[in-house]
Design an enzyme around this catalytic site. Structure first.
Site, PDB file in Angstrom:
ATOM      1  N   TYR A  96     -45.733   4.090  37.072  1.00 42.43           N
ATOM      2  CA  TYR A  96     -45.374   3.516  38.280  1.00 42.43           C
ATOM      3  C   TYR A  96     -44.153   4.530  38.641  1.00 42.43           C
ATOM      4  O   TYR A  96     -43.114   4.977  37.887  1.00 42.43           O
ATOM      5  CB  TYR A  96     -44.734   2.131  37.883  1.00 42.43           C
ATOM      6  CG  TYR A  96     -43.869   1.358  38.997  1.00 42.43           C
ATOM      7  CD1 TYR A  96     -44.634   0.963  40.132  1.00 42.43           C
ATOM      8  CD2 TYR A  96     -42.362   1.216  39.157  1.00 42.43           C
ATOM      9  CE1 TYR A  96     -43.950   0.391  41.329  1.00 42.43           C
ATOM     10  CE2 TYR A  96     -41.804   0.521  40.283  1.00 42.43           C
ATOM     11  CZ  TYR A  96     -42.455   0.140  41.196  1.00 42.43           C
ATOM     12  OH  TYR A  96     -42.068  -0.447  42.283  1.00 42.43           O
ATOM     13  N   LYS A 121     -32.142   3.602  36.852  1.00 39.95           N
ATOM     14  CA  LYS A 121     -31.794   2.656  35.836  1.00 39.95           C
ATOM     15  C   LYS A 121     -30.495   3.201  35.079  1.00 39.95           C
ATOM     16  O   LYS A 121     -29.312   2.989  35.663  1.00 39.95           O
ATOM     17  CB  LYS A 121     -33.057   2.439  34.891  1.00 39.95           C
ATOM     18  CG  LYS A 121     -34.322   2.109  35.676  1.00 39.95           C
ATOM     19  CD  LYS A 121     -35.421   1.353  34.797  1.00 39.95           C
ATOM     20  CE  LYS A 121     -36.327   0.772  35.782  1.00 39.95           C
ATOM     21  NZ  LYS A 121     -37.370   1.160  36.141  1.00 39.95           N
ATOM     22  N   ASP A 149     -40.698  11.952  35.843  1.00 42.74           N
ATOM     23  CA  ASP A 149     -40.008  10.594  36.434  1.00 42.74           C
ATOM     24  C   ASP A 149     -39.413  10.029  35.264  1.00 42.74           C
ATOM     25  O   ASP A 149     -40.060   9.166  34.530  1.00 42.74           O
ATOM     26  CB  ASP A 149     -40.917   9.706  37.229  1.00 42.74           C
ATOM     27  CG  ASP A 149     -40.490   8.264  37.599  1.00 42.74           C
ATOM     28  OD1 ASP A 149     -39.384   8.079  37.118  1.00 42.74           O
ATOM     29  OD2 ASP A 149     -41.067   7.497  38.003  1.00 42.74           O
TER      30      ASP A 149
HETATM   31  C1  LIG Z   1     -38.111   1.219  37.595  1.00 32.11           C
HETATM   32  C2  LIG Z   1     -38.923   2.445  38.064  1.00 32.11           C
HETATM   33  C3  LIG Z   1     -39.076   3.192  38.950  1.00 32.11           C
HETATM   34  C4  LIG Z   1     -38.595   2.734  40.419  1.00 32.11           C
HETATM   35  O1  LIG Z   1     -36.869   2.424  40.304  1.00 32.11           O
HETATM   36  P1  LIG Z   1     -36.343   1.185  41.423  1.00 32.11           P
HETATM   37  O2  LIG Z   1     -35.012   1.521  40.972  1.00 32.11           O
HETATM   38  O3  LIG Z   1     -36.963  -0.105  40.905  1.00 32.11           O
HETATM   39  O4  LIG Z   1     -36.796   1.294  42.726  1.00 32.11           O
HETATM   40  C5  LIG Z   1     -39.585   4.192  39.355  1.00 32.11           C
HETATM   41  N1  LIG Z   1     -40.310   5.055  38.308  1.00 32.11           N
HETATM   42  C6  LIG Z   1     -40.064   4.571  37.136  1.00 32.11           C
HETATM   43  C7  LIG Z   1     -40.549   5.178  35.698  1.00 32.11           C
HETATM   44  C8  LIG Z   1     -39.333   3.345  36.911  1.00 32.11           C
HETATM   45  O5  LIG Z   1     -39.459   2.709  35.655  1.00 32.11           O
END
Ligand SMILES: *Cc1c(COP(=O)(O)O)cnc(C)c1O
Length: 425
Positions: A144, A267, A239
């Protein structure tokens, strides 16, 4: 446990907020039942609107690595707030947090702050496309990268077929530029490059996948992806929205010794405020506006309150070299306890890397999205609700990772393990 007030609040919320929530997984769709409404949190504990207390293994989906209402962050935000909440001008603090982040993370010279992980990943692929002058990207099934159009793509039939959107509203035009590969399958990535010669701008990957449950990379997988990208002059985007500042000061790049070209954060970097960021070496970041032609902007980007929270969080992690050792030890202790508590009861697999851990109710090893799907079953729902009623709050979906916080004590972990042993399947 009673959830009367949460139930009433949920009914109320559903009238004015779609599904009663501002982010879908909070709605408990994967497990059934009514979401609990949290009133406050401190350290490792949540208190809901009915006054129930929970040991928290979600931790706002990762950010609260040092516990809820962590005092240096809270105090910094309060002090900043008194001095004005947004100016739309540069501030000294933005440079301070940028310098600190760049000093902690390998292979990055410059960083741009945004407001979410979604924005970070969306901007990272735009930058990669602008830099390479190519359109296509490769992502992995089950990874994601936020909810921007390019990432909401499900698999087509053949390896080289174009992806099809898995959300209405994502156009075919967008979908055709996103190619899907299987996690932990480097040959699959090689085939996609072969079939799309000179067209792939970047491979984006969660270096430890955390959005299909916790799925660590197999030995050699990230190295192979790095090599394939280099051979094809494509960029490797890590990511690290989940893994950044969680697995180590330097994130997964530091843990695995792999050089990414662009790194995305979210995060933990915001200390619980809405922050994301993307970073790279200078030569790549120079393509970004106002230095270069790749446009990216944000009215509230680098917001003083968000930067104050993030700065205190990074400083705390940077100044405490033992924090990652403690997290590793606590999570290893929990892993061992879970395995003992569930032994002989149900088929299960535990995946863990550092303070990211998942319990899959699957017989076989879980190493990609297909194998992760086997764990989306009634065992998980039973497990979730039993733990909730015993005051243990894990994510309401079998596709989520547990994030441990340093605020957890061994007593908390023992209590959690005892609760797990009591689950009746
Ligand atoms: C949570 C997450 C996102 C998206 O971040 P948001 O702050 O919810 O938009 C993107 N990549 C990874 C790996 C994530 O865990």
């Amino acid at each position: 446990m009673e959830y009367k007030r949460s139930s009433a609040l949920f009914a109320e919320a559903q009238k004015v907020i779609p599904g009663g929530v501002n982010s879908p997984v909070r709605a408990f769709k994967g497990v059934g039942g009514t979401p609990i409404f949290i009133k406050e949190a401190k350290g490792a504990y949540l208190t809901d609107e009915d006054g129930n207390q929970f040991i928290d293994y979600i931790n706002s989906w990762g950010p609260m690595i040092l516990g809820h209402a962590y005092e240096p962050v809270v105090n910094a935000v309060i002090e900043k707030t008194k001095k004005g909440t947004s100016f739309g001008t540069p501030t000294a603090l933005e440079t301070e947090i940028a310098e600190l982040a760049v000093s902690m993370v390998p292979n990055i010279d410059m960083i741009r702050f945004v407001n979410s992980g979604t924005e970070a990943c969306m901007s990272a692929i735009r930058l990669a496309r602008g830099y390479t002058k190519r359109d296509k990207i490769i992502k992995f099934s089950g990874c994601y990268h936020g909810h921007s159009d390019s990432f909401l793509i499900a698999a087509g039939s053949g390896l080289s077929t174009f992806g099809v959107p898995n959300s209405p509203g994502v156009t075919q035009g967008t979908a055709k530029d996103t190619l899907l590969a299987q996690y932990n399958d480097a040959d699959n990535v090689r085939e996609l490059f072969e079939a799309n010669k000179g067209e792939i701008a970047a491979v984006i990957i969660e270096p430890v996948a955390g959005n299909m449950g916790c799925v660590p990379p197999k030995a050699g997988f990230l190295e192979a992806i790095r090599q394939i990208c280099t051979e094809n002059n494509a960029l490797l985007i890590f990511d690290e929205v989940m893994t950044g500042f969680r697995l180590a000061k330097g994130g997964a790049q530091a843990v695995f010794g792999i050089k990414a070209d662009i790194v995305c954060f979210g995060k933990v970097i915001g200390g619980g405020l809405p922050v994301g960021a993307f970073a790279a070496r200078e030569e790549i970041m120079a393509h970004l506006a106002p230095l270069g032609p790749v446009y990216q902007a944000g009215t509230l980007s680098g917001n003083p309150l968000a930067m104050a929270a993030g700065y205190e969080m990074l400083k705390a992690l940077n100044n405490d070299p033992e924090v990652y050792t403690r997290l590793e030890e606590k999570t290893a202790y929990l892993e061992k306890g879970i395995k003992e508590a569930l032994k002989g009861k149900v088929p299960f697999t535990v995946n863990r890397l550092g303070s990211m851990i998942s319990v899959f109710f699957a017989e076989n090893p879980v190493y990609d999205f297909e194998t992760a799907k086997a764990a989306d079953n009634p065992y998980f729902k039973t497990f979730f609700h039993s733990l909730l009623n015993q005051g243990i709050y894990i994510a309401p979906s079998s596709y989520e990772t547990w994030f441990l916080t340093d605020a957890l004590t061994y007593e908390d972990l023992d209590k959690s393990i005892e609760a797990i042993a009591k689950v009746e399947f």
